[in-house]
Design an enzyme around this catalytic site. Structure first.
Site, mmCIF file in Angstrom:
data_model
loop_
_atom_site.group_PDB
_atom_site.id
_atom_site.type_symbol
_atom_site.label_atom_id
_atom_site.label_comp_id
_atom_site.label_asym_id
_atom_site.label_seq_id
_atom_site.Cartn_x
_atom_site.Cartn_y
_atom_site.Cartn_z
ATOM 1 N N LYS A 55 0.589 -1.495 -0.085
ATOM 2 C CA LYS A 55 0.095 0.022 0.090
ATOM 3 C C LYS A 55 0.949 1.169 0.204
ATOM 4 C CE LYS A 55 -4.117 -2.026 1.210
ATOM 5 N NZ LYS A 55 -5.858 -2.120 2.917
ATOM 6 N N ARG B 291 -3.863 -10.055 4.970
ATOM 7 C CA ARG B 291 -3.647 -9.740 3.550
ATOM 8 C C ARG B 291 -3.007 -9.479 2.872
ATOM 9 N NH1 ARG B 291 -6.127 -6.964 -0.085
ATOM 10 N NH2 ARG B 291 -8.074 -7.625 -1.421
HETATM 11 C C1 9MG Z 1 -10.293 -5.813 -0.436
HETATM 12 N N1 9MG Z 1 -9.229 -5.000 -0.054
HETATM 13 C C2 9MG Z 1 -8.187 -4.127 -0.445
HETATM 14 N N2 9MG Z 1 -7.354 -3.472 0.255
HETATM 15 C C3 9MG Z 1 -8.414 -4.377 2.147
HETATM 16 C C4 9MG Z 1 -8.055 -4.563 2.952
HETATM 17 O O1 9MG Z 1 -6.667 -3.239 3.879
HETATM 18 N N3 9MG Z 1 -8.594 -5.577 3.982
HETATM 19 C C5 9MG Z 1 -10.191 -5.776 3.211
HETATM 20 N N4 9MG Z 1 -10.471 -5.916 4.112
HETATM 21 N N5 9MG Z 1 -10.247 -6.305 2.237
HETATM 22 C C6 9MG Z 1 -8.594 -5.304 0.957
#
Ligand code: 9MG
Length: 280
Positions: free
Chosen positions: A224, A258
């Site tokens: 990010k 994630r």
């Molecule tokens: C779809 N998506 C993109 N970034 C995310 C994040 O930080 N958390 C979750 N739950 N979904 C995300």
């Protein structure tokens, strides 16, 4: 907090932190440039992520990166449902999560065999609450200020941790009233979704605060912008910074990480776990 999530018959053990692998099936995907936009390659990448240690795979057909335009329902269905159907028919051993805010996509994905709903809008779209409740699947409720197209223009909070906590508490309560039991809920502060670098760092520093909500905590910091702001690195070179951020999150209680970078994250979590077990 429950130690396991029942993902439509597949159990996700959260007694230790696990990796959620990102499978973007969008032409303008956040960081893979649409390399997995094609069904066959998406399926190959999903199996690779299982080999690399993913405990769950998040399949998404609408980019949520800052500035992204919305995608029509038909197009989103066309992107994600064949991928889920194919992976389920190939008996992929891990649950598939559907990254969507659209009730029709939630329903179709659940029918195709998805095991979890990941909604960056926390079921605020009309009909989403009902679709999620009917699916019987666990749901990740994420905080976002604004909408992807404009959310990074001028995010403002007086107390970011308190406001994100209050938002998640309210969404939990709405979900429970709609018939989604607490043991099916996961929460996520939404790194990068309507937050400045300082907001993101404050959330990461205080992440343990979210444990008061009593739900498993999911975080996604992989590649990010906040990592680019801190390191000056381009998207494809942010993996080490992402590992550091995710380990800090796990140290503060995150249970689902994630990420695009499944293998290195799984290794980092093994080190974290080994040290924690010695320390216990
Ligand atoms: C779809 N998506 C993109 N970034 C995310 C994040 O930080 N958390 C979750 N739950 N979904 C995300």
């Amino acid at each position: 907090m429950g130690e396991v999530l029942d993902c439509g018959g597949k159990v996700l053990d959260l007694s230790r932190p696990v990796v959620m692998g990102i499978l973007n099936v969008t032409p303008d995907s956040f960081s893979d440039g649409g390399r997995y936009g094609d069904l066959g390659r998406a399926v190959v990448r999903a199996w690779e992520m299982v080999e690399e240690g993913a405990a769950i795979i998040d399949v998404g057909g609408e980019s949520t990166r800052p500035g992204a335009d919305p995608v029509e329902e038909e197009e989103e269905l066309r992107r994600v449902i064949p991928v889920i159907e194919r992976l389920v028919s190939e008996e992929i051993p891990v649950p598939l999560s559907i990254d969507t805010s659209k009730p029709a996509v939630m329903r179709a994905a659940a029918s195709a065999g998805a095991g979890m709903i990941n909604d960056v809008r926390a079921l605020r779209e009309p009909g989403a609450l009902e679709a999620a409740a009917e699916s019987g699947l666990p749901v990740c409720l994420m905080h976002m200020q604004g909408e992807p197209r404009s959310m990074q223009q001028a995010p403002v909070y007086e107390h970011v941790v308190a406001e994100v906590t209050a938002f998640l508490r309210e969404r939990i309560s709405v979900c429970i009233s709609a018939g989604i039991p607490p043991e099916r809920l996961v929460v996520d502060p939404g790194f990068g979704f309507g937050k400045t670098l300082r907001h993101n760092l404050t959330l990461l520093a205080r992440l343990d605060t979210f444990q008061v909500l009593g739900m498993p905590l999911l975080v996604g910091i992989s590649r990010k912008r906040m990592l680019g702001e801190l390191t000056g690195r381009e998207m494809e070179d942010r993996m080490p910074a992402g590992l550091a951020a995710h380990l800090l999150a796990v140290e503060r209680g995150a249970r689902i990480v994630r990420t695009h970078d499944v293998a290195p994250t799984a290794d980092a979590l093994k080190v974290w776990l080994a040290v924690r077990e010695i320390g216990d």
